[in-house]
Write a protein that holds these residues in place. Structure first.
Motif, PDB file in Angstrom:
ATOM      1  N   MET A   1     -11.296   1.129  16.061  1.00 28.74           N
ATOM      2  CA  MET A   1     -12.156   0.650  17.101  1.00 28.74           C
ATOM      3  C   MET A   1     -11.460  -0.490  17.835  1.00 28.74           C
ATOM      4  O   MET A   1     -10.845  -1.349  17.229  1.00 28.74           O
ATOM      5  N   LYS A   2     -11.572  -0.486  19.128  1.00 29.43           N
ATOM      6  CA  LYS A   2     -10.924  -1.509  19.928  1.00 29.43           C
ATOM      7  C   LYS A   2     -11.859  -2.700  20.088  1.00 29.43           C
ATOM      8  O   LYS A   2     -13.004  -2.566  20.479  1.00 29.43           O
ATOM      9  N   THR A   3     -11.328  -3.879  19.786  1.00 34.22           N
ATOM     10  CA  THR A   3     -12.122  -5.095  19.832  1.00 34.22           C
ATOM     11  C   THR A   3     -12.149  -5.638  21.257  1.00 34.22           C
ATOM     12  O   THR A   3     -11.108  -5.841  21.871  1.00 34.22           O
ATOM     13  N   LYS A   4     -13.334  -5.897  21.746  1.00 34.18           N
ATOM     14  CA  LYS A   4     -13.478  -6.516  23.054  1.00 34.18           C
ATOM     15  C   LYS A   4     -13.238  -8.012  22.924  1.00 34.18           C
ATOM     16  O   LYS A   4     -13.556  -8.620  21.908  1.00 34.18           O
ATOM     17  N   ILE A   5     -12.677  -8.595  23.972  1.00 37.61           N
ATOM     18  CA  ILE A   5     -12.430 -10.030  23.960  1.00 37.61           C
ATOM     19  C   ILE A   5     -13.737 -10.797  23.845  1.00 37.61           C
ATOM     20  O   ILE A   5     -13.803 -11.822  23.180  1.00 37.61           O
TER      21      ILE A   5
END
Length: 63
Positions: A1-5
């Motif tokens: 999963m890609k972490t949002k800033i």
């Protein structure tokens, strides 16, 4: 999963600065060196350590 800033609990002004620079997820910053990340206006120690952890980097280089 890609972490949002925005999920890293950074200062709102720093989140705005990163979004203005075109960074939406942490992986967008993978190409930046640690020195370049620290040169971003508003980037402080705690914010840098959170970002380094999300990037999978050690926040401090070994001497």
């Amino acid at each position: 999963m890609k972490t949002k800033i925005s999920d890293l609990k950074l200062k709102p002004s720093l989140c705005d600065e990163l979004h203005q620079l075109g960074f939406e997820i942490v992986d967008d910053m993978q190409h930046l060196s640690n020195a370049d990340i620290l040169r971003i206006p508003g980037m402080g120690g705690v914010s840098y350590r959170r970002l380094a952890a999300a990037l999978g980097r050690e926040p401090y280089g070994r001497h």
